[in-house]
Design a protein around this motif. Structure first.
Motif, PDB file in Angstrom:
ATOM      1  N   ASP A  18     -13.688   6.891   7.394  1.00  0.00           N
ATOM      2  CA  ASP A  18     -12.913   6.397   6.822  1.00  0.00           C
ATOM      3  C   ASP A  18     -12.869   6.246   5.187  1.00  0.00           C
ATOM      4  N   THR A  20     -11.805   4.779   2.255  1.00  0.00           N
ATOM      5  CA  THR A  20     -12.030   3.762   2.104  1.00  0.00           C
ATOM      6  C   THR A  20     -13.204   2.773   2.414  1.00  0.00           C
ATOM      7  N   PHE A  42      -9.249  -1.269  -4.502  1.00  0.00           N
ATOM      8  CA  PHE A  42      -8.585  -0.062  -3.251  1.00  0.00           C
ATOM      9  C   PHE A  42      -6.627  -0.267  -3.690  1.00  0.00           C
ATOM     10  N   MET A  49      -8.489  -5.119   3.795  1.00  0.00           N
ATOM     11  CA  MET A  49      -9.335  -5.232   3.510  1.00  0.00           C
ATOM     12  C   MET A  49     -10.880  -5.903   4.429  1.00  0.00           C
ATOM     13  N   HIS A  52     -11.490  -3.849   6.955  1.00  0.00           N
ATOM     14  CA  HIS A  52     -12.826  -2.838   6.525  1.00  0.00           C
ATOM     15  C   HIS A  52     -13.963  -2.593   6.383  1.00  0.00           C
TER      16      HIS A  52
END
Length: 119
Positions: A18, A20, A42, A49, A52
């Motif tokens: 990914d 990100t 981001f 987030m 992630h």
């Protein structure tokens, strides 16, 4: 016989797949950051987030620490030696295949030149 990747490689490559998450790693390579700071950088929600960061943490790329209400992220101790070795094996395989292809092309060119000179 098919060889299956080790679960650690699967986790690593899934985490790195990914953009990100790769960006988060690049950001954390410069300086530690809170999840809020990363979310702002981001332009995403805190929940997004956190997900992630959780994936990166599960792969061992990020360590988080909660101090009060702030969860700070920093790069984990996990290195990419195993992943780099896996990639290198395939890089060598493809390099060898391209070298063999180059040899075939050069041989075909030589034959074409010889055939052209005989006419």
């Amino acid at each position: 016989m098919v060889q299956y990747m080790q679960p650690r490689l699967d986790t690593s490559f899934a985490a790195l797949s990914d953009a990100t998450r790769r960006g988060v790693l690049e950001q954390l390579a410069r300086a530690d950051a809170s999840i809020t700071e990363l979310a702002d950088t981001f332009r995403m929600t805190l929940t997004g987030m956190k997900k992630h960061v959780g994936v990166l943490e599960q792969a061992g790329f990020v360590i988080t620490e909660k101090i009060g209400r702030v969860r700070t992220c920093r790069l984990g101790l996990r290195r990419l030696e195993e992943e780099a070795a896996w990639i290198e094996r395939y890089r060598q395989l493809w390099a060898a295949r391209f070298d063999a292809l180059d040899e075939v092309i050069e041989e075909l060119k030589r034959r074409e030149e010889v055939d052209g000179q005989e006419k």
